[in-house]
Motif scaffolding. Structure first.
Motif, mmCIF file in Angstrom:
data_model
loop_
_atom_site.group_PDB
_atom_site.id
_atom_site.type_symbol
_atom_site.label_atom_id
_atom_site.label_comp_id
_atom_site.label_asym_id
_atom_site.label_seq_id
_atom_site.Cartn_x
_atom_site.Cartn_y
_atom_site.Cartn_z
ATOM 1 N N LYS A 181 0.832 -1.209 0.000
ATOM 2 C CA LYS A 181 0.000 0.000 0.000
ATOM 3 C C LYS A 181 0.862 1.251 0.000
ATOM 4 N N THR A 201 0.524 5.808 -0.129
ATOM 5 C CA THR A 201 -0.290 7.016 -0.115
ATOM 6 C C THR A 201 -0.077 7.668 -1.476
ATOM 7 N N TYR A 208 -6.390 5.151 -7.828
ATOM 8 C CA TYR A 208 -5.623 5.736 -6.722
ATOM 9 C C TYR A 208 -6.100 5.165 -5.385
ATOM 10 N N ALA A 209 -7.412 4.987 -5.245
ATOM 11 C CA ALA A 209 -7.968 4.419 -4.012
ATOM 12 C C ALA A 209 -7.501 2.976 -3.845
ATOM 13 N N LYS A 210 -7.454 2.240 -4.958
ATOM 14 C CA LYS A 210 -7.005 0.846 -4.925
ATOM 15 C C LYS A 210 -5.555 0.760 -4.420
ATOM 16 N N GLN A 231 -4.070 2.839 -2.443
ATOM 17 C CA GLN A 231 -4.026 3.186 -1.024
ATOM 18 C C GLN A 231 -4.661 2.119 -0.135
ATOM 19 N N GLU A 232 -5.704 1.467 -0.630
ATOM 20 C CA GLU A 232 -6.444 0.518 0.198
ATOM 21 C C GLU A 232 -5.987 -0.931 0.029
ATOM 22 N N GLN A 233 -5.624 -1.317 -1.199
ATOM 23 C CA GLN A 233 -5.260 -2.709 -1.460
ATOM 24 C C GLN A 233 -3.777 -2.879 -1.754
ATOM 25 N N TYR A 293 -2.419 -4.010 -7.457
ATOM 26 C CA TYR A 293 -3.789 -4.150 -7.952
ATOM 27 C C TYR A 293 -4.111 -3.197 -9.102
#
Length: 101
Positions: free
Chosen positions: A2, A4, A30-32, A34-36, A40
């Motif tokens: 992960k 930022t 971008y969310a992927k 940070q979260e996964q 991914y």
């Protein structure tokens, strides 16, 4: 792993200029990250320290920064097979100017 995702001011303006559907796709990637994790999304090395996130026809040129941060330097709609040299040069210049070492 992960990370930022950090966007320099010029990139925020480039993203704002995109169509809404493109913004949604980009932010989803971008969310992927940070979260996964970075594994991914589709990432390709372009040049020394410059990498590309592939989001359909969109490309985000970035570099890694200490502390698990990805700094986005350029976002554009890809129209050709190869990443344009001027976009790579612009990303390097912006990332250097923003003092992201």
């Amino acid at each position: 792993m992960k990370f930022t995702v950090e966007k320099i001011p010029q990139v925020k303006a480039e993203i704002e200029a995109l169509e809404q559907s493109q913004k949604v796709m980009l932010e989803a990637d971008y969310a992927k990250i940070q979260e996964q994790g970075i594994e991914y999304v589709r990432v390709k090395p372009i040049q020394k320290e410059i990498f590309e996130i592939k989001t359909n026809e969109l490309r985000s040129l970035f570099r890694y920064k200490a502390g698990k941060i990805i700094v986005i330097g350029v976002v554009f709609v890809k129209k050709t097979q190869k990443t344009p040299k001027d976009k790579i040069k612009l990303a390097k210049q912006r990332l250097k100017e923003t003092d992201v070492d």
